[in-house]
Design a protein around this motif. Sequence first.
Motif, PDB file in Angstrom:
ATOM      1  N   GLU A  50       0.843  -1.193   0.000  1.00 15.42           N
ATOM      2  CA  GLU A  50       0.000   0.000   0.000  1.00 15.42           C
ATOM      3  C   GLU A  50       0.878   1.243   0.000  1.00 15.42           C
ATOM      4  O   GLU A  50       1.518   1.555   1.006  1.00 15.42           O
ATOM      5  CB  GLU A  50      -0.926   0.016   1.217  1.00 15.42           C
ATOM      6  CG  GLU A  50      -1.973  -1.092   1.218  1.00 15.42           C
ATOM      7  CD  GLU A  50      -2.970  -0.930   2.344  1.00 15.42           C
ATOM      8  OE1 GLU A  50      -3.538   0.173   2.485  1.00 15.42           O
ATOM      9  OE2 GLU A  50      -3.176  -1.903   3.090  1.00 15.42           O
TER      10      GLU A  50
ATOM     11  N   ALA B 189       1.306   4.054   3.019  1.00 12.77           N
ATOM     12  CA  ALA B 189       0.682   3.611   4.263  1.00 12.77           C
ATOM     13  C   ALA B 189       1.731   3.001   5.188  1.00 12.77           C
ATOM     14  O   ALA B 189       2.657   2.331   4.736  1.00 12.77           O
ATOM     15  CB  ALA B 189      -0.404   2.585   3.983  1.00 12.77           C
TER      16      ALA B 189
ATOM     17  N   LYS C 153      -3.088   1.782  11.317  1.00 20.89           N
ATOM     18  CA  LYS C 153      -2.640   2.000   9.932  1.00 20.89           C
ATOM     19  C   LYS C 153      -3.001   3.428   9.524  1.00 20.89           C
ATOM     20  O   LYS C 153      -4.159   3.822   9.588  1.00 20.89           O
ATOM     21  CB  LYS C 153      -3.287   1.001   8.970  1.00 20.89           C
ATOM     22  CG  LYS C 153      -2.865   1.216   7.523  1.00 20.89           C
ATOM     23  CD  LYS C 153      -3.198   0.026   6.618  1.00 20.89           C
ATOM     24  CE  LYS C 153      -4.664  -0.217   6.461  1.00 20.89           C
ATOM     25  NZ  LYS C 153      -4.949  -1.217   5.382  1.00 20.89           N
TER      26      LYS C 153
ATOM     27  N   ASP D  63      -1.942   6.924   6.727  1.00 18.47           N
ATOM     28  CA  ASP D  63      -1.251   7.306   5.505  1.00 18.47           C
ATOM     29  C   ASP D  63      -0.217   8.373   5.822  1.00 18.47           C
ATOM     30  O   ASP D  63      -0.068   8.809   6.966  1.00 18.47           O
ATOM     31  CB  ASP D  63      -2.220   7.747   4.404  1.00 18.47           C
ATOM     32  CG  ASP D  63      -2.971   9.042   4.718  1.00 18.47           C
ATOM     33  OD1 ASP D  63      -2.523   9.811   5.589  1.00 18.47           O
ATOM     34  OD2 ASP D  63      -3.995   9.289   4.056  1.00 18.47           O
TER      35      ASP D  63
ATOM     36  N   LEU E 181      -6.416   4.701   8.223  1.00 18.96           N
ATOM     37  CA  LEU E 181      -6.869   3.891   7.100  1.00 18.96           C
ATOM     38  C   LEU E 181      -7.609   2.648   7.569  1.00 18.96           C
ATOM     39  O   LEU E 181      -7.887   1.753   6.774  1.00 18.96           O
ATOM     40  CB  LEU E 181      -5.667   3.486   6.229  1.00 18.96           C
ATOM     41  CG  LEU E 181      -4.880   4.645   5.615  1.00 18.96           C
ATOM     42  CD1 LEU E 181      -3.664   4.115   4.856  1.00 18.96           C
ATOM     43  CD2 LEU E 181      -5.769   5.471   4.693  1.00 18.96           C
TER      44      LEU E 181
END
Length: 252
Positions: A48, A51, A71, A73, A79
């Motif tokens: 990702e 991320a 998680k 960004d 996220l």
Amino acid sequence: MATALRRPEMSAAEWEARQELAACYRVFDMLGWSEMIYNHITVKLPDEEGAFLINPFGLHFSEVTASNLVKIDIDGNKLDDNPHPVNLAGFVQHAVFHRNLPDAHCIMHTHTTAGMAVSSVEGGLRPTNFYACNFYGQIAYHDFEGVTVRSEEGERLVRNLGDKRVMFLKNHGILVMGRTLPEAFIKHWSLQRACEIQLATLSMGKPLEVPADVIAVHQRDLSKAQVPGGPGKADFAAMVRLVDKIDTSWRN
């Protein structure tokens, strides 16, 4: 030791990264590197873009699990549906390196007594012991500007780091990064040992500094004393085995 089943909404790559990072938090706690609910270890998610995973603010390192890691960004947006907040100081410092350094897969920042002490003396780490010689010429320094919550400090952090991947935050602590989590771990472990031994040496008298030509040979030959599999891989795996003898809840 059996691996806990991953949550269905997570990719296999994310779950693997979560488990490795959760294990690392438990290893740090086992080694005495926890600092209440503060300090951070972050890793990029390989599948990702932009991320990364960070510890939930409010939990002790001993409480971190694969599932409760947050998680976010590169701009600090969550996220996932994790209910825990993220420490702004951790986000600001780690995100700027994850954003600007493609090879900074894992970043570790601690306030260990030895690390903070060496970061707080003129000259920083000196080549007076085996482990310190590992880092000679490879350490960057960044002046203390207060708690790291202002985004504009990020530019100075990146500039002062330059091409190094180990930094002393003056009057503050240790910052290391690696292309893998085990690589960052062995850097942190070695740097922590170097700092501990420097403190012990200074308590006894004037230390002996290793000559530059000997340091060059030492750094050249270090790879000959490593276990195959990549920097830190065997070392980190050994620590995880020890953690599993104490508590396996990090896997969940």
